[in-house]
Design an enzyme around this catalytic site. Sequence first.
Site, PDB file in Angstrom:
ATOM      1  N   GLU A 125      41.887  13.853 -20.214  1.00 36.72           N
ATOM      2  CA  GLU A 125      42.913  14.850 -19.919  1.00 36.72           C
ATOM      3  C   GLU A 125      43.474  15.490 -21.194  1.00 36.72           C
ATOM      4  O   GLU A 125      44.577  16.043 -21.180  1.00 36.72           O
ATOM      5  CB  GLU A 125      44.046  14.209 -19.112  1.00 36.72           C
ATOM      6  N   SER A 167      44.674  13.790 -13.051  1.00 37.87           N
ATOM      7  CA  SER A 167      44.313  15.205 -12.925  1.00 37.87           C
ATOM      8  C   SER A 167      43.108  15.428 -12.011  1.00 37.87           C
ATOM      9  O   SER A 167      42.397  16.417 -12.145  1.00 37.87           O
ATOM     10  CB  SER A 167      44.027  15.828 -14.309  1.00 37.87           C
ATOM     11  N   TYR A 218      44.525  23.530 -12.247  1.00 40.82           N
ATOM     12  CA  TYR A 218      44.626  24.130 -13.570  1.00 40.82           C
ATOM     13  C   TYR A 218      43.893  25.459 -13.757  1.00 40.82           C
ATOM     14  O   TYR A 218      44.126  26.149 -14.751  1.00 40.82           O
ATOM     15  CB  TYR A 218      44.104  23.138 -14.623  1.00 40.82           C
ATOM     16  N   ARG A 246      56.433  11.470 -11.074  1.00 40.86           N
ATOM     17  CA  ARG A 246      56.090  12.226  -9.866  1.00 40.86           C
ATOM     18  C   ARG A 246      55.340  11.315  -8.910  1.00 40.86           C
ATOM     19  O   ARG A 246      54.487  10.536  -9.331  1.00 40.86           O
ATOM     20  CB  ARG A 246      55.221  13.422 -10.237  1.00 40.86           C
ATOM     21  N   ASP A 292      53.008  11.363  -5.385  1.00 37.08           N
ATOM     22  CA  ASP A 292      52.192  12.259  -4.567  1.00 37.08           C
ATOM     23  C   ASP A 292      51.942  11.672  -3.180  1.00 37.08           C
ATOM     24  O   ASP A 292      51.737  10.458  -3.036  1.00 37.08           O
ATOM     25  CB  ASP A 292      50.852  12.530  -5.250  1.00 37.08           C
ATOM     26  N   GLU A 314      49.681   8.293  -5.201  1.00 36.14           N
ATOM     27  CA  GLU A 314      49.794   7.691  -6.529  1.00 36.14           C
ATOM     28  C   GLU A 314      51.111   8.083  -7.187  1.00 36.14           C
ATOM     29  O   GLU A 314      51.820   8.983  -6.718  1.00 36.14           O
ATOM     30  CB  GLU A 314      48.633   8.112  -7.417  1.00 36.14           C
ATOM     31  N   ASN A 319      52.613   9.332 -10.929  1.00 36.96           N
ATOM     32  CA  ASN A 319      52.285   9.892 -12.243  1.00 36.96           C
ATOM     33  C   ASN A 319      53.461   9.622 -13.177  1.00 36.96           C
ATOM     34  O   ASN A 319      54.564  10.114 -12.940  1.00 36.96           O
ATOM     35  CB  ASN A 319      52.042  11.395 -12.142  1.00 36.96           C
ATOM     36  N   GLY A 368      52.102  16.442 -15.745  1.00 39.03           N
ATOM     37  CA  GLY A 368      51.848  17.647 -16.508  1.00 39.03           C
ATOM     38  C   GLY A 368      53.106  18.472 -16.716  1.00 39.03           C
ATOM     39  O   GLY A 368      53.990  18.520 -15.860  1.00 39.03           O
TER      40      GLY A 368
END
Length: 306
Positions: free
Chosen positions: A18, A150, A216, A255, A257, A270, A272, A276
């Site tokens: 990443e 990602s 992205y 974060r 998800d 998951e 994070n 990002g």
Amino acid sequence: MQQDFGKVAVLFGGNSAERDVSLASGNAILTALISQGINAVGIDPKTDDISLLKKLGFDRVFIALHGRGGEDGVIQGFLTTLDIPFTGCGVMSSAIAMDKSKTKQIWQSMQLPTADYQLIVKESFDESQCAAILARLSGTVMVKPINEGSSIGMAKANNEQQLIAALNNAFTYDDKVLVEAWITGKEFTVSMLNGQTLPAIRMQTKNEFYDYQAKYQSTDTQYFCPCGLEDDKLAELNRLAIEAFNAIGCRGWGRVDFMLDEHEQWYLLEVNTVPGMTTSSLVPKAAKQAGYSFEQLVVEILKQTL
């Protein structure tokens, strides 16, 4: 503000898969901190000697390293040894959250909703197992390298040949791979800041799932914030996000998800721990809805090191 924070190192880049996303996040964070009068310097562990952080007089670190070496507890342990405060989660919670199977095991032990799965180890993998794996997981699965983010190395499979190909690709990123029952539904994310939830976001893509390209590169991905949920369903989502985040021992910011399936059932995907922070990233979008500018968000996260 400069006096409060002293000299700040923004760690970004690194050696993980990443790296490119991390470079974008780190540069955005660095620009924001400097614009607020903070003495911030960008440091890339791939090219800079991070063992000199203490000697160079850095008072704290903003971690913007994504993936291995940045989210897995390694840099957190190193900075703890140096006694330099840093943003985000500690060593253990970072390591656990990076490992999707360990995260799911903890959630399951606390009766938090997460999809059925099977852990596949590269050295003991036998292609003849694929039919049984698919049958046990209802015929369609998502393949995920255990320690990547990602959506790198992820793929959908609904027959033996697809599963074999997806697993072999995932094994190029990790020796352990999660095969998870496919969930048909809507994808949501909840950003965490100082123990509280920011406004939830629903992501919508024309791709089969919210993959690297959708995150992205695509200009077609849609983000809905407010997310459109009824109040009771939104309250349930926020409660689950806090419980899931705390279950792993996370702190500061991050974060969580989710998927919401066709039967209105939530599933945790998951956590994070270093999300990002690019121009298209989810945490800044949620923070903006809550009234934070990007600069204010970055400073708020850095305040956690004081």
